[in-house]
Design a protein around this motif. Structure first.
Motif, PDB file in Angstrom:
ATOM      1  N   THR A 175       0.827  -1.211   0.000  1.00  0.00           N
ATOM      2  CA  THR A 175       0.000   0.000   0.000  1.00  0.00           C
ATOM      3  C   THR A 175       0.858   1.257   0.000  1.00  0.00           C
ATOM      4  OG1 THR A 175      -0.187   0.098   2.431  1.00  0.00           O
ATOM      5  CG2 THR A 175      -1.844  -1.197   1.246  1.00  0.00           C
ATOM      6  N   ILE A 176       2.019   1.204   0.618  1.00  0.00           N
ATOM      7  CA  ILE A 176       2.918   2.367   0.629  1.00  0.00           C
ATOM      8  C   ILE A 176       3.551   2.563  -0.743  1.00  0.00           C
ATOM      9  CG2 ILE A 176       5.041   3.318   1.605  1.00  0.00           C
ATOM     10  CD1 ILE A 176       4.369   1.874   4.221  1.00  0.00           C
ATOM     11  N   VAL A 177       4.078   1.481  -1.317  1.00  0.00           N
ATOM     12  CA  VAL A 177       4.783   1.566  -2.586  1.00  0.00           C
ATOM     13  C   VAL A 177       3.848   1.963  -3.731  1.00  0.00           C
ATOM     14  CG1 VAL A 177       6.060   0.196  -4.282  1.00  0.00           C
ATOM     15  CG2 VAL A 177       6.588  -0.022  -1.858  1.00  0.00           C
ATOM     16  N   THR A 178       2.596   1.564  -3.629  1.00  0.00           N
ATOM     17  CA  THR A 178       1.637   1.919  -4.682  1.00  0.00           C
ATOM     18  C   THR A 178       0.931   3.244  -4.410  1.00  0.00           C
ATOM     19  OG1 THR A 178      -0.087   0.614  -3.566  1.00  0.00           O
ATOM     20  CG2 THR A 178       1.194  -0.480  -5.303  1.00  0.00           C
ATOM     21  N   GLY A 179       1.248   3.903  -3.311  1.00  0.00           N
ATOM     22  CA  GLY A 179       0.667   5.208  -3.017  1.00  0.00           C
ATOM     23  C   GLY A 179      -0.740   5.175  -2.458  1.00  0.00           C
ATOM     24  N   LYS A 180      -1.189   4.001  -2.029  1.00  0.00           N
ATOM     25  CA  LYS A 180      -2.548   3.897  -1.489  1.00  0.00           C
ATOM     26  C   LYS A 180      -2.625   4.350  -0.030  1.00  0.00           C
ATOM     27  CE  LYS A 180      -3.707   0.058  -4.573  1.00  0.00           C
ATOM     28  NZ  LYS A 180      -4.049  -1.389  -4.662  1.00  0.00           N
ATOM     29  N   ALA A 181      -1.492   4.377   0.638  1.00  0.00           N
ATOM     30  CA  ALA A 181      -1.452   4.811   2.035  1.00  0.00           C
ATOM     31  C   ALA A 181      -0.075   5.384   2.321  1.00  0.00           C
ATOM     32  CB  ALA A 181      -1.743   3.647   2.984  1.00  0.00           C
ATOM     33  N   SER A 182      -0.004   6.297   3.268  1.00  0.00           N
ATOM     34  CA  SER A 182       1.273   6.888   3.645  1.00  0.00           C
ATOM     35  C   SER A 182       1.946   6.028   4.704  1.00  0.00           C
ATOM     36  CB  SER A 182       1.074   8.295   4.200  1.00  0.00           C
ATOM     37  OG  SER A 182       0.403   8.238   5.455  1.00  0.00           O
ATOM     38  N   ALA A 183       3.250   6.209   4.858  1.00  0.00           N
ATOM     39  CA  ALA A 183       3.975   5.485   5.896  1.00  0.00           C
ATOM     40  C   ALA A 183       3.451   5.860   7.273  1.00  0.00           C
ATOM     41  CB  ALA A 183       5.463   5.790   5.793  1.00  0.00           C
ATOM     42  N   ARG A 184       3.129   7.130   7.476  1.00  0.00           N
ATOM     43  CA  ARG A 184       2.680   7.589   8.794  1.00  0.00           C
ATOM     44  C   ARG A 184       1.396   6.895   9.214  1.00  0.00           C
ATOM     45  NH1 ARG A 184       2.396  13.913  10.211  1.00  0.00           N
ATOM     46  NH2 ARG A 184       4.645  13.508  10.192  1.00  0.00           N
ATOM     47  N   GLU A 185       0.448   6.750   8.311  1.00  0.00           N
ATOM     48  CA  GLU A 185      -0.803   6.092   8.697  1.00  0.00           C
ATOM     49  C   GLU A 185      -0.693   4.577   8.709  1.00  0.00           C
ATOM     50  OE1 GLU A 185      -4.023   6.667   5.825  1.00  0.00           O
ATOM     51  OE2 GLU A 185      -2.527   7.207   4.305  1.00  0.00           O
ATOM     52  N   THR A 186       0.297   4.033   8.003  1.00  0.00           N
ATOM     53  CA  THR A 186       0.472   2.579   7.935  1.00  0.00           C
ATOM     54  C   THR A 186       1.134   2.025   9.185  1.00  0.00           C
ATOM     55  OG1 THR A 186       0.589   2.594   5.516  1.00  0.00           O
ATOM     56  CG2 THR A 186       1.581   0.711   6.653  1.00  0.00           C
ATOM     57  N   ILE A 187       2.103   2.731   9.728  1.00  0.00           N
ATOM     58  CA  ILE A 187       2.912   2.190  10.826  1.00  0.00           C
ATOM     59  C   ILE A 187       2.072   1.746  12.019  1.00  0.00           C
ATOM     60  CG2 ILE A 187       4.666   2.773  12.551  1.00  0.00           C
ATOM     61  CD1 ILE A 187       6.010   4.478  10.301  1.00  0.00           C
ATOM     62  N   PRO A 188       1.174   2.563  12.575  1.00  0.00           N
ATOM     63  CA  PRO A 188       0.401   2.080  13.738  1.00  0.00           C
ATOM     64  C   PRO A 188      -0.511   0.908  13.399  1.00  0.00           C
ATOM     65  CG  PRO A 188      -0.407   4.226  12.992  1.00  0.00           C
ATOM     66  CD  PRO A 188       0.870   3.982  12.267  1.00  0.00           C
ATOM     67  N   LYS A 189      -1.077   0.892  12.195  1.00  0.00           N
ATOM     68  CA  LYS A 189      -1.935  -0.222  11.788  1.00  0.00           C
ATOM     69  C   LYS A 189      -1.113  -1.512  11.676  1.00  0.00           C
ATOM     70  CE  LYS A 189      -5.153   2.655   9.094  1.00  0.00           C
ATOM     71  NZ  LYS A 189      -5.683   2.922   7.736  1.00  0.00           N
ATOM     72  N   LEU A 190       0.054  -1.390  11.085  1.00  0.00           N
ATOM     73  CA  LEU A 190       0.909  -2.557  10.913  1.00  0.00           C
ATOM     74  C   LEU A 190       1.393  -3.080  12.267  1.00  0.00           C
ATOM     75  CD1 LEU A 190       2.516  -4.521   9.179  1.00  0.00           C
ATOM     76  CD2 LEU A 190       4.257  -2.754   8.874  1.00  0.00           C
ATOM     77  N   ALA A 191       1.786  -2.175  13.144  1.00  0.00           N
ATOM     78  CA  ALA A 191       2.258  -2.583  14.465  1.00  0.00           C
ATOM     79  C   ALA A 191       1.168  -3.327  15.230  1.00  0.00           C
ATOM     80  CB  ALA A 191       2.724  -1.363  15.261  1.00  0.00           C
ATOM     81  N   ALA A 192      -0.063  -2.823  15.163  1.00  0.00           N
ATOM     82  CA  ALA A 192      -1.177  -3.462  15.865  1.00  0.00           C
ATOM     83  C   ALA A 192      -1.489  -4.829  15.272  1.00  0.00           C
ATOM     84  CB  ALA A 192      -2.411  -2.565  15.804  1.00  0.00           C
ATOM     85  N   ALA A 193      -1.460  -4.920  13.938  1.00  0.00           N
ATOM     86  CA  ALA A 193      -1.791  -6.180  13.273  1.00  0.00           C
ATOM     87  C   ALA A 193      -0.780  -7.272  13.604  1.00  0.00           C
ATOM     88  CB  ALA A 193      -1.854  -5.971  11.756  1.00  0.00           C
ATOM     89  N   VAL A 194       0.515  -6.942  13.572  1.00  0.00           N
ATOM     90  CA  VAL A 194       1.543  -7.941  13.850  1.00  0.00           C
ATOM     91  C   VAL A 194       1.530  -8.329  15.329  1.00  0.00           C
ATOM     92  CG1 VAL A 194       4.021  -8.390  13.874  1.00  0.00           C
ATOM     93  CG2 VAL A 194       2.994  -7.217  11.921  1.00  0.00           C
ATOM     94  N   SER A 195       1.388  -7.344  16.203  1.00  0.00           N
ATOM     95  CA  SER A 195       1.372  -7.637  17.645  1.00  0.00           C
ATOM     96  C   SER A 195       0.256  -8.607  18.000  1.00  0.00           C
ATOM     97  CB  SER A 195       1.217  -6.343  18.442  1.00  0.00           C
ATOM     98  OG  SER A 195       2.330  -5.494  18.245  1.00  0.00           O
TER      99      SER A 195
END
Length: 424
Positions: free
Chosen positions: A393-413
């Motif tokens: 989603t970051i590489v394709t421009g669908k989401a920014s790194a700033r909004e992705t990081i907390p979502k990704l951290a929560a999903a992996v945790s």
């Protein structure tokens, strides 16, 4: 029946019995045929020539290291597992935890110990888990920069003043793209298996994927945030979202200027490019003096539990990771050898790197190698897929790194097993 007839009957029975004529057949599972098929088939032929009582059957190659492990997990339940498998170095913990690999320690003791086998001792740890050896590294890869020198020069750059940081590299890529609409100035192998190149960015900055002691996540750190923001930078500066297979084809055809990708493709690219343009490799940029690179590549494991096949499988492992086979492997790929004997013998690889400077670049990064991290627990493979989805989603421009990081951290945790260290 006469005594002579009885003896004859007994002899016929012995000669015709399956046990007397059985030829051990070892099935081998592997992936990435575009990189490894020629080398592994040649190694199999050489092994059979030296071991005429054993036959090697290469299974239909799979697409990725993850697919090999998934197939092993499935066949453990349904049957039909291979006898030998080439799995990613990141899977060492998983194959040990799930009982997919036979520990090799007792087999090695019969050989007189690891020192007798001529490996780089520091590299063997990549196949060890909790003090036991579950696999032997077969070939190592590092991320490098693949450079079309002709396009760099056309864009006003030079190899003598090549940018040393990612921002400068992305800027040079923009200049190359501006030369022609058919050109892609810069690509980054964002879709590498098990998040390999994302780990390279994070580890190169001095960070880690996991928290200390393997307890929880570590990529929600400044280094992890910087890595994901760097992927966004690549998108913002015009990097196309191309699969690594597409990049290989496009680079060899001369339409990509700079590609950050595995060293495993160096030999293939040199063969395809020939003299079409000047091709060079450069070290993967790291932002920390203490930065490390996750060791890519794969290791070979014995997966059969059949005692009659185990020794033959170990003989194959020794051969595949020995001097002659390692020479074949290196000469057919950009992978680095595990066999120190092969690397130092002038008749094998001793002079090879002097005449192959592109591959020597990868060899020069050996001192920075560290483990390729794999998430623990039953969701380990799923977690790498979840991370890849967010990277996409970051590489394709669908989401920014700033909004992705907390979502990704929560999903992996949420997918990690209970943290044992927290209870200590």
């Amino acid at each position: 029946m006469t005594k002579t007839g009885c003896v004859g009957a007994i002899m016929v029975t012995l000669l015709c019995s399956p046990a007397a004529n059985a030829e051990p057949v070892l099935t081998v599972s592997y992936s990435l045929p575009s990189n490894f098929k020629p080398a592994l088939e040649e190694i199999a032929r050489r092994f059979e020539a030296e071991h005429p009582d054993v036959r090697i059957k290469m299974r239909a190659p799979l697409a990725s290291f993850d697919d090999v492990v998934n197939d092993l997990l499935k066949s453990k339940l349904t049957g039909g597992a291979p006898d030998i498998a080439f799995v990613g170095l990141s899977h060492a913990g998983l194959v040990a935890e799930r009982g997919l690999a036979v520990p090799l320690d007792q087999l090695v003791q019969k050989e007189g110990g690891w020192s007798k086998l001529g490996y780089y001792s520091s590299i063997l740890s990549l196949g060890a888990v909790a003090g036991r050896q579950y696999g032997v590294p077969f070939g190592l890869a590092v991320p490098v920069l693949h450079v079309n020198v002709d396009l760099v020069r056309r864009a006003g750059g030079s190899m003598d003043n090549f940018p040393s940081d990612w921002n400068g590299i992305a800027d040079l890529g923009q200049k190359i793209s501006a030369l022609d609409s058919k050109l892609a100035g810069f690509t980054f192998q964002y879709d590498a298996y098990s998040n390999w190149t994302l780990q390279a960015l994070i580890r190169g900055a001095g960070g880690r994927m996991e928290a200390p002691h393997g307890c929880g996540i570590g990529f929600d750190s400044p280094e992890g945030r910087w890595a994901l923001e760097t992927l966004q930078l690549f998108h913002d500066k015009g990097m196309p979202a191309m699969s690594w297979q597409q990049v290989l084809q496009a680079f060899s055809s001369g339409t990509i200027g700079i590609s950050a990708a595995s060293s495993a493709s160096i030999s293939r690219l040199e063969t395809q490019i020939k003299t079409a343009f000047e091709y060079r490799t450069l070290p993967f940029p790291m932002t920390s003096a203490d930065g490390k690179l996750p060791a890519g590549g794969h290791m070979v494991i014995v997966s059969t539990s059949d005692p009659e096949k185990e020794q033959a499988a170990w003989d194959y492992v020794k051969f595949a990771t020995g001097p002659a086979a390692q020479t074949i492997m290196v000469q057919n790929s950009g992978l680095l050898p595990i066999s120190q004997r092969a690397a130092e013998d002038p008749a094998l690889l001793g002079s090879f790197y002097k005449s192959h400077p592109n591959q020597a670049v990868a060899l020069g990064q050996m001192s920075r190698l560290t483990d390729w991290y794999m998430w623990p627990g039953p969701n380990g493979l799923k977690i790498t897929s979840v991370i890849q989805d967010h990277v996409d989603t970051i590489v394709t421009g669908k989401a920014s790194a700033r909004e992705t990081i907390p979502k990704l951290a929560a999903a992996v945790s949420a997918m990690l097993p209970p943290c044992k260290a927290a209870a200590n």
